[in-house]
Design a protein around this motif. Structure first.
Motif, mmCIF file in Angstrom:
data_model
loop_
_atom_site.group_PDB
_atom_site.id
_atom_site.type_symbol
_atom_site.label_atom_id
_atom_site.label_comp_id
_atom_site.label_asym_id
_atom_site.label_seq_id
_atom_site.Cartn_x
_atom_site.Cartn_y
_atom_site.Cartn_z
ATOM 1 N N SER A 12 0.737 -0.897 -0.295
ATOM 2 C CA SER A 12 0.032 -0.233 -0.136
ATOM 3 C C SER A 12 1.151 1.320 0.017
ATOM 4 C CB SER A 12 -1.044 -0.057 1.080
ATOM 5 O OG SER A 12 -0.812 0.645 2.101
ATOM 6 N N ASN A 13 0.862 2.146 -0.428
ATOM 7 C CA ASN A 13 1.223 3.297 -1.291
ATOM 8 C C ASN A 13 0.215 4.549 -0.394
ATOM 9 O OD1 ASN A 13 1.988 1.525 -3.394
ATOM 10 N ND2 ASN A 13 3.722 2.735 -2.252
ATOM 11 N N ARG A 14 0.165 5.589 -0.136
ATOM 12 C CA ARG A 14 -0.734 6.586 0.353
ATOM 13 C C ARG A 14 0.251 7.267 -1.034
ATOM 14 N NH1 ARG A 14 -1.207 10.024 5.174
ATOM 15 N NH2 ARG A 14 -2.491 11.823 4.169
ATOM 16 N N VAL A 15 -1.316 8.353 -1.170
ATOM 17 C CA VAL A 15 -0.618 9.018 -2.526
ATOM 18 C C VAL A 15 -2.272 9.723 -2.355
ATOM 19 C CG1 VAL A 15 -2.176 7.607 -4.254
ATOM 20 C CG2 VAL A 15 -1.227 9.212 -5.257
ATOM 21 N N PHE A 16 -1.983 11.075 -2.707
ATOM 22 C CA PHE A 16 -2.676 12.021 -2.355
ATOM 23 C C PHE A 16 -3.373 12.509 -0.811
ATOM 24 C CE2 PHE A 16 -1.195 12.857 -6.561
ATOM 25 C CZ PHE A 16 -1.209 14.704 -7.357
ATOM 26 N N LEU A 20 -3.784 3.894 -2.152
ATOM 27 C CA LEU A 20 -3.679 3.505 -2.863
ATOM 28 C C LEU A 20 -2.935 2.061 -2.185
ATOM 29 C CD1 LEU A 20 -3.340 2.374 -5.934
ATOM 30 C CD2 LEU A 20 -1.514 2.254 -6.410
ATOM 31 N N ASP A 64 -0.905 -1.514 -12.419
ATOM 32 C CA ASP A 64 0.152 -1.083 -12.556
ATOM 33 C C ASP A 64 -0.008 0.182 -13.301
ATOM 34 O OD1 ASP A 64 1.014 -2.406 -10.110
ATOM 35 O OD2 ASP A 64 2.299 -3.139 -10.584
ATOM 36 N N ALA A 67 -2.493 3.003 -11.928
ATOM 37 C CA ALA A 67 -2.138 3.767 -10.764
ATOM 38 C C ALA A 67 -0.765 4.732 -11.485
ATOM 39 C CB ALA A 67 -1.862 3.231 -10.250
ATOM 40 N N GLN A 68 0.532 4.099 -11.946
ATOM 41 C CA GLN A 68 1.737 4.809 -11.856
ATOM 42 C C GLN A 68 1.754 6.153 -12.776
ATOM 43 O OE1 GLN A 68 4.713 1.624 -12.887
ATOM 44 N NE2 GLN A 68 4.542 0.509 -10.945
ATOM 45 N N LYS A 69 1.122 5.927 -13.968
ATOM 46 C CA LYS A 69 1.510 7.042 -15.234
ATOM 47 C C LYS A 69 -0.269 7.721 -15.530
ATOM 48 C CE LYS A 69 4.819 4.204 -16.993
ATOM 49 N NZ LYS A 69 5.223 3.709 -18.162
ATOM 50 N N SER A 270 0.077 7.841 -25.561
ATOM 51 C CA SER A 270 1.121 6.653 -24.767
ATOM 52 C C SER A 270 -0.302 7.450 -23.104
ATOM 53 C CB SER A 270 2.483 8.087 -24.174
ATOM 54 O OG SER A 270 2.187 9.069 -24.339
ATOM 55 N N TYR A 272 1.340 9.540 -21.674
ATOM 56 C CA TYR A 272 1.521 10.907 -21.627
ATOM 57 C C TYR A 272 0.063 11.619 -22.189
ATOM 58 C CZ TYR A 272 6.229 11.119 -20.534
ATOM 59 O OH TYR A 272 7.445 9.959 -20.485
ATOM 60 N N SER A 275 -2.612 11.216 -19.038
ATOM 61 C CA SER A 275 -2.362 11.535 -17.912
ATOM 62 C C SER A 275 -3.410 13.120 -18.039
ATOM 63 C CB SER A 275 -1.009 12.030 -17.670
ATOM 64 O OG SER A 275 0.280 12.072 -18.494
ATOM 65 N N THR A 276 -2.496 14.095 -19.556
ATOM 66 C CA THR A 276 -2.855 15.180 -19.813
ATOM 67 C C THR A 276 -4.473 15.547 -20.087
ATOM 68 O OG1 THR A 276 -1.493 15.351 -21.706
ATOM 69 C CG2 THR A 276 -3.252 16.954 -22.187
#
Lengths: 297, 297
Positions: A12-16, A20, A64, A67-69, A270, A272, A275-276
């Motif tokens: 688990s990861n704290r994010v904002f 997650l 992933d 979640a990652q990108k 991609s 990119y 995310s935009t």
């Protein structure tokens, strides 16, 4: 399923302003194989159940990539929305040939239920996503309001999002959106290969998993947003075909308020690109998810 | 260098209101090896030169990690700031042993200039970043105002950002920030290994690449922001040591307006942590980069 399988927490990861968590469980829908998914939960200090957005990733991806990108968490936390990231296929089914190509088999489940005997036991991503994951997560006591679900995705996952939304007879999802979705899979190489490979009935059976076909027969109010980039090589190669989907939607009487398809100058295939427009898409769904009841048009 | 090397464009992606381009060139600073970097340029419709923020990545990373997962581009585009992503080490130097460990050699250049004979030809990331990359990019006619540079980074790259900022005798960078920087490398296992491995003079020579040592002797006005997460396992293992850096800064007379070190509850060492505070950091630097002249305190 008799009794819900146990969810094993892998990380688990704290994010904002949220968390997650990656989980694993024995998936009945995928023939008893281990299945993994990521789940982002906003901190949600009030403690009430939160709505959920399901993100379906593209060919070769796992739980992933988005979640990652994807860049979804800042806005999802601010909107108090959970995001569920399933995997893109069963893993380790052991069907001969499933690992030969990057665009078929492992990493390429196409969000359908296979009917060819060799794939039918394991390749049931449609049931995995629409039925099994909500059940398993609810049984684990995680505070999601499954009556408030929407779905989005990228490429093969955009195809999954549009088709699971359009084919739901129970209005499971309030809205759907997609980045560069495979919009007319019965008419493009990726889709042809998948449907001929997974389905006993080949392309004709695949029509029920084709967003352009499905929307031509739709009659209910719809909430759909699609973005694609004009610099996307897969778009140029005819794998995405958003124009077919758009024409089919307009022919069926859906206007730009119900089905919006946006061409984005110069963006490619991609993350990119994703995310935009990530914030746009999460906000689009928030419009519907944050209403207590399903809105009409 | 006699004459600037030619920049070869390897790829480019539209992202937010800007363009990310990957370049390759023969790096003199790295002993003639090919070096790659990513450069994000905002669309910048006015055409004037834009300020630049240099992002240094951590151990095992390349020029891609920060670009793919950092979440920097939305805010950088909105602030009209370029971001330069160098690699983390030379590649393919062929020094015996350079690929044996993940925390030394390839992927672990530590942003220093090596003095041990076997590394001195290639492992000169400090010169690569402070001298060579600005020269090469300027010579290619790319519209960056190198008088307006700031620098930030993660972990080993946070160490690089703080030390290149603090050790610049020409005030090359207007501000520095870091996510979980290796703040006192002469006192932690990663730093000890790097300095003993790259430097003839070992740890004593390493003092000039140690942010905690450097700030103890600083006298000029400073603009530094550091974030670290309390859930960061490398922090818990004593690799980050932000308290040492903070104490050294306060002992040298720097208050929280000049050197701010923030402890972020529950966040770990991953890009999920970085992306959460990405906007904060870019805005922090924008305060200084968007002024025409170096501001005083």
């Amino acid at each position: 399923m008799s009794g819900a399988p146990v969810l094993e927490k892998l990380s688990s990861n704290r994010v904002f302003e949220g968390e997650l968590t990656k989980y694993k469980f024995k998936s009945a829908a995928l023939g008893g194989l281990d299945a993994q998914f990521n789940l982002f939960m906003p901190l949600n200090p009030g403690g009430a159940k939160v709505p959920v957005l399901v993100y379906l990733a593209g060919l070769t991806c796992t739980e992933d990539n988005g979640a990652q990108k994807g860049g979804f968490f800042g806005v999802a936390a601010s909107q108090n929305i959970a995001i569920l990231f399933p995997d893109t296929s069963p893993r380790g089914a052991g069907v001969p040939g499933e690992d030969d190509d990057w665009d078929f088999g492992t990493g390429a489940g196409f969000y359908i239920n296979a009917t060819k005997p060799e794939y039918a036991k394991n390749y049931n991503m449609a049931t995995h996503i629409t039925v099994e994951l909500p059940k398993v997560i609810e049984a684990a006591g995680i505070a999601i309001d499954w009556k408030r679900q929407s779905i989005f995705g990228h490429s093969m996952g955009g195809h999954g999002a549009l088709t699971l939304y359009l084919s739901s007879t129970t209005k499971q999802y309030r809205s759907a959106s997609a980045f560069a979705p495979i919009s007319n899979p019965t008419k493009c190489p990726w889709g042809e290969k998948a449907f001929k490979g997974y389905l006993e009935g080949g392309l004709p059976e695949g029509a029920k998993y084709d967003a352009t076909e499905l929307i031509s027969k739709a009659t209910e109010p719809l909430h759909i947003l699609v973005d694609y980039g004009t610099g996307d090589n897969f778009y140029k190669q005819g794998q995405i075909l958003p124009e077919n989907f758009l024409k089919s939607a307009r022919d069926a009487g859906y206007d730009e308020f119900q089905v919006r398809v946006r061409s984005q100058e110069g963006y490619d295939h991609s993350y990119y690109f994703i995310s935009t427009f990530a914030s746009d898409h999460v906000h689009f769904h928030a419009n519907f998810l944050k209403a207590r009841k399903q809105p009409g048009i």
